[in-house]
Structures are given as structure tokens and as C-alpha cells.
Design a protein around this motif. Structure first.
Motif, mmCIF file in Angstrom:
data_model
loop_
_atom_site.group_PDB
_atom_site.id
_atom_site.type_symbol
_atom_site.label_atom_id
_atom_site.label_comp_id
_atom_site.label_asym_id
_atom_site.label_seq_id
_atom_site.Cartn_x
_atom_site.Cartn_y
_atom_site.Cartn_z
ATOM 1 N N VAL A 7 0.763 -1.190 -0.188
ATOM 2 C CA VAL A 7 -0.061 0.011 0.043
ATOM 3 C C VAL A 7 0.707 1.178 0.159
ATOM 4 O O VAL A 7 1.975 1.267 0.829
ATOM 5 C CB VAL A 7 -1.019 -0.022 1.212
ATOM 6 N N TYR A 8 0.529 2.265 -0.742
ATOM 7 C CA TYR A 8 1.213 3.198 -0.798
ATOM 8 C C TYR A 8 0.737 4.748 -0.179
ATOM 9 O O TYR A 8 -0.298 4.869 -0.539
ATOM 10 C CB TYR A 8 1.542 3.785 -2.545
ATOM 11 N N ILE A 9 1.429 5.202 0.732
ATOM 12 C CA ILE A 9 0.911 6.445 1.215
ATOM 13 C C ILE A 9 1.673 7.620 0.701
ATOM 14 O O ILE A 9 3.013 7.645 0.639
ATOM 15 C CB ILE A 9 1.275 6.362 2.810
ATOM 16 N N TYR A 10 1.000 8.579 0.305
ATOM 17 C CA TYR A 10 1.391 10.130 -0.234
ATOM 18 C C TYR A 10 1.338 10.917 0.702
ATOM 19 O O TYR A 10 0.011 11.465 0.747
ATOM 20 C CB TYR A 10 0.859 10.026 -1.671
ATOM 21 N N GLU A 11 2.200 11.523 1.494
ATOM 22 C CA GLU A 11 2.153 12.462 2.540
ATOM 23 C C GLU A 11 2.472 13.846 1.878
ATOM 24 O O GLU A 11 3.064 13.891 0.904
ATOM 25 C CB GLU A 11 3.247 12.268 3.734
ATOM 26 N N ILE A 12 1.624 14.677 2.192
ATOM 27 C CA ILE A 12 1.514 16.227 1.738
ATOM 28 C C ILE A 12 1.963 17.078 2.910
ATOM 29 O O ILE A 12 1.341 18.094 3.281
ATOM 30 C CB ILE A 12 0.283 16.648 1.289
ATOM 31 N N GLY A 13 3.179 16.922 3.426
ATOM 32 C CA GLY A 13 3.376 17.683 4.675
ATOM 33 C C GLY A 13 2.562 17.453 5.731
ATOM 34 O O GLY A 13 2.040 16.685 6.053
ATOM 35 N N ASN A 14 2.150 18.722 6.448
ATOM 36 C CA ASN A 14 1.068 18.720 7.419
ATOM 37 C C ASN A 14 -0.256 18.758 6.740
ATOM 38 O O ASN A 14 -1.299 19.034 7.446
ATOM 39 C CB ASN A 14 1.518 20.162 8.320
ATOM 40 N N GLU A 15 -0.415 18.642 5.558
ATOM 41 C CA GLU A 15 -1.802 18.758 4.797
ATOM 42 C C GLU A 15 -2.429 17.467 4.635
ATOM 43 O O GLU A 15 -3.289 17.416 3.829
ATOM 44 C CB GLU A 15 -1.610 19.614 3.485
ATOM 45 N N GLY A 16 -2.107 16.390 5.281
ATOM 46 C CA GLY A 16 -2.824 15.222 5.190
ATOM 47 C C GLY A 16 -1.976 14.076 4.157
ATOM 48 O O GLY A 16 -0.987 14.202 4.264
ATOM 49 N N TRP A 17 -2.905 13.089 3.815
ATOM 50 C CA TRP A 17 -2.031 12.074 3.032
ATOM 51 C C TRP A 17 -3.187 11.422 1.765
ATOM 52 O O TRP A 17 -4.368 11.614 2.018
ATOM 53 C CB TRP A 17 -1.389 11.132 3.837
ATOM 54 N N VAL A 18 -2.636 10.630 1.078
ATOM 55 C CA VAL A 18 -3.490 9.848 0.042
ATOM 56 C C VAL A 18 -2.927 8.471 0.346
ATOM 57 O O VAL A 18 -1.887 8.239 0.076
ATOM 58 C CB VAL A 18 -3.289 10.474 -1.079
ATOM 59 N N LYS A 19 -3.802 7.595 0.471
ATOM 60 C CA LYS A 19 -3.585 6.122 0.416
ATOM 61 C C LYS A 19 -4.022 5.481 -0.965
ATOM 62 O O LYS A 19 -5.175 5.382 -1.409
ATOM 63 C CB LYS A 19 -4.178 5.349 1.619
ATOM 64 N N VAL A 20 -3.065 4.802 -1.668
ATOM 65 C CA VAL A 20 -3.267 3.990 -2.826
ATOM 66 C C VAL A 20 -3.246 2.519 -2.634
ATOM 67 O O VAL A 20 -2.010 2.296 -2.315
ATOM 68 C CB VAL A 20 -2.583 4.424 -4.107
ATOM 69 N N THR A 21 -4.217 1.998 -3.098
ATOM 70 C CA THR A 21 -4.032 0.287 -3.173
ATOM 71 C C THR A 21 -4.140 -0.248 -4.548
ATOM 72 O O THR A 21 -4.852 0.234 -5.251
ATOM 73 C CB THR A 21 -5.424 -0.308 -2.444
ATOM 74 N N PRO A 22 -3.261 -0.867 -4.819
ATOM 75 C CA PRO A 22 -2.885 -1.582 -6.254
ATOM 76 C C PRO A 22 -4.009 -2.834 -6.203
ATOM 77 O O PRO A 22 -4.464 -3.419 -5.456
ATOM 78 C CB PRO A 22 -1.488 -2.234 -6.187
ATOM 79 N N GLN A 23 -4.322 -3.240 -7.689
ATOM 80 C CA GLN A 23 -5.069 -4.119 -7.899
ATOM 81 C C GLN A 23 -4.633 -5.292 -7.521
ATOM 82 O O GLN A 23 -3.217 -5.563 -7.633
ATOM 83 C CB GLN A 23 -5.602 -4.042 -9.459
ATOM 84 N N TYR A 24 -5.342 -6.649 -7.338
ATOM 85 C CA TYR A 24 -4.811 -7.877 -6.925
ATOM 86 C C TYR A 24 -5.199 -8.779 -8.081
ATOM 87 O O TYR A 24 -6.343 -9.088 -8.349
ATOM 88 C CB TYR A 24 -5.243 -8.208 -5.615
ATOM 89 N N ASP A 25 -4.228 -9.528 -8.591
ATOM 90 C CA ASP A 25 -4.498 -10.625 -9.452
ATOM 91 C C ASP A 25 -4.676 -12.014 -8.945
ATOM 92 O O ASP A 25 -3.558 -12.567 -8.506
ATOM 93 C CB ASP A 25 -3.358 -10.552 -10.534
ATOM 94 N N THR A 26 -5.799 -12.243 -8.656
ATOM 95 C CA THR A 26 -6.036 -13.566 -8.032
ATOM 96 C C THR A 26 -5.548 -14.802 -8.789
ATOM 97 O O THR A 26 -5.223 -15.703 -8.181
ATOM 98 C CB THR A 26 -7.501 -13.835 -7.881
ATOM 99 N N ALA A 27 -5.357 -15.001 -10.194
ATOM 100 C CA ALA A 27 -4.750 -15.899 -10.932
ATOM 101 C C ALA A 27 -3.373 -15.990 -10.472
ATOM 102 O O ALA A 27 -2.858 -17.400 -10.305
ATOM 103 C CB ALA A 27 -4.860 -15.604 -12.257
ATOM 104 N N THR A 28 -2.476 -15.073 -10.429
ATOM 105 C CA THR A 28 -1.177 -15.012 -9.959
ATOM 106 C C THR A 28 -0.900 -14.848 -8.549
ATOM 107 O O THR A 28 0.389 -15.150 -8.064
ATOM 108 C CB THR A 28 -0.366 -13.817 -10.787
ATOM 109 N N GLY A 29 -1.804 -14.376 -7.760
ATOM 110 C CA GLY A 29 -1.813 -14.265 -6.613
ATOM 111 C C GLY A 29 -0.627 -13.032 -6.078
ATOM 112 O O GLY A 29 -0.080 -12.993 -5.277
ATOM 113 N N CYS A 30 -0.591 -12.005 -7.084
ATOM 114 C CA CYS A 30 0.175 -10.847 -7.101
ATOM 115 C C CYS A 30 -0.679 -9.635 -7.117
ATOM 116 O O CYS A 30 -1.464 -9.588 -7.888
ATOM 117 C CB CYS A 30 1.403 -10.870 -8.048
ATOM 118 N N ALA A 31 -0.048 -8.414 -6.553
ATOM 119 C CA ALA A 31 -0.585 -7.132 -6.852
ATOM 120 C C ALA A 31 0.019 -6.732 -8.174
ATOM 121 O O ALA A 31 1.315 -7.048 -8.534
ATOM 122 C CB ALA A 31 -0.326 -6.239 -5.645
#
Length: 230
Positions: free
Chosen positions: A107-131
């Protein structure tokens, strides 16, 4: 004898004239060709206004919430390794598939100093078992991000309902979230914390919550995040 003095005088006068001519050349300013433009580094007020406007547009684009995206973050797009103005932190998060299987993805967290953050979650491929490297879900925890009507992650439910009269409030039981949506913003949900729900003892099922109203929540109820997903 007279001719010799006359010759000497002529030589002295010539030497003096040459010296004066050289001095005159050394102090004479060069003549500028009027057809050659002169460039100045001084910026005009108009230049400053144009530059400022460009900076404002760039800032707006960085934080605009629209269909399936929040600024530089967009569903199905490749997750950016770095973005100017953000500090990227990679962590891990456990997910549960519909069948009950558990898996761990980055999971990727993008911080913006003291202005909060954004969390980005990648897609998950169930066939390969990988993101995969593409974006599946975005959570915005910063009031910098707003829609073209001025609604952001920390706006109130009342404000949202006023500017988006076609609003729809429902309960997502899988994610355990109350969310407000509008047809004007595809795949964008504004999260309402369950503490604002008036009847927290009997939280409705997803199908029962379709007709929820602003009055089902306490006065001055505010969003806690923006969720963007498919």
C-alpha cells in the motif's frame, strides 16, 4: 635650416593628431543598430500575472476530485513512484477475498507535509496471487482535494446535499462504511463516520440503506475521507 625646422614641425603635428584620434576612438560609445532588438531580463506585471495563473492552474489540477480520480491519482492508472510535493511511503496491508482467503499487498501512502495524505491500493490478480502496478482504490485524507463545487474530504453532509441535490447515501457493509455519492462524480464516495449515524445500534444492510437521508445523521456531520474505487 629653415626647411629642416619646417619638417620637424610637420612631424610633431602629425604625431599629436594621431594620438588625439586614438583617444577619441577609445572614449567614443559604440553606435547601436536601430534594427537590432534589445532584450531585457526585467519581467513586466503581465508576465508575473501569467506565471501566477499557470501556478494556480497547476495547483488546481494537483488537487481536483473528478470522475475516478483525485489529482494525479486515478483508478486503473499505473501507481506513480514519485510525485512532486508528496513524500511516498510503501507499507503492507492485509486484504480478505470474498472466499475468505487472506493476502498481503503493498500500500502506498503519499504524504503532503502537514496537509494530510492519500492512500493508494493496487489491484490484485487472483490468478497469479500478486498485486499489479495499477490503482484499485484511493483514499484521500486531506482537505486540499476538492470537487469543482468546493466539496472535499472534510466537508459536511449538509453541504454535500446542498450542492449535489441528486445525492445518494448508503451503507457499504463489506467496507463497513457510510458513503455519500452523486451521479456527477463517477466512482467517487464521501465517507461518513459511523459515529455520526443516529441509529448506530441498528446499522442497515447495504440493500436497506439506499434511501438514507441527511436526517439519519447527527447535526454537523462531517466526512472523514474520500474513497475512489471501481
Amino acid at each position: 635650416m629653415k626647411s629642416r625646422w619646417t619638417l620637424l614641425v610637420i612631424i610633431v603635428l602629425c604625431v599629436t593628431a594621431c594620438g588625439n584620434e586614438k583617444k577619441a576612438k577609445s572614449v567614443t560609445a559604440p553606435i547601436r543598430d536601430e534594427n537590432v532588438p534589445v532584450f531585457s531580463e526585467t519581467k513586466t506585471d503581465e508576465d508575473i500575472i501569467v506565471a501566477s495563473h499557470k501556478n494556480e492552474l497547476a495547483a488546481v489540477n494537483n488537487y481536483t476530485v473528478s470522475d475516478s480520480c483525485a489529482g494525479p491519482f486515478k483508478i486503473d492508472a499505473v501507481i506513480p513512484e514519485k510525485i512532486e510535493g508528496f513524500i511516498v511511503i510503501e507499507t503492507k496491508e492485509e486484504k480478505i477475498l470474498p472466499g475468505g482467503e487472506r493476502y498481503e499487498i503493498p500500500v502506498y501512502i503519499y504524504e503532503i507535509g502537514n496537509e494530510g495524505w492519500v492512500k493508494v491500493t493496487p489491484q490484485y490478480d487472483t490468478a497469479t496471487g500478486c498485486a499489479t502496478g495499477k490503482t484499485s482504490e484511493i483514499f484521500v485524507y486531506s482537505d486540499l482535494f476538492i470537487t469543482d463545487k468546493g466539496i472535499g474530504a472534510m466537508s459536511s453532509v449538509e453541504e454535500f446535499a446542498t450542492v449535489y441535490p441528486d445525492f445518494r447515501i448508503s451503507y457499504d457493509r463489506d467496507a463497513e462504511l457510510f458513503v455519500a455519492e452523486t451521479q456527477e462524480l463517477k466512482n467517487v464516495q464521501f465517507v461518513i463516520d459511523s459515529e455520526y449515524y443516529r441509529n448506530d445500534v441498528a446499522i442497515p444492510t447495504s440493500c436497506e440503506s439506499v434511501g438514507m437521508q441527511v436526517s439519519d445523521f447527527k447535526d454537523k456531520s462531517y466526512f472523514t475521507a474520500i474513497r475512489i474505487t471501481k
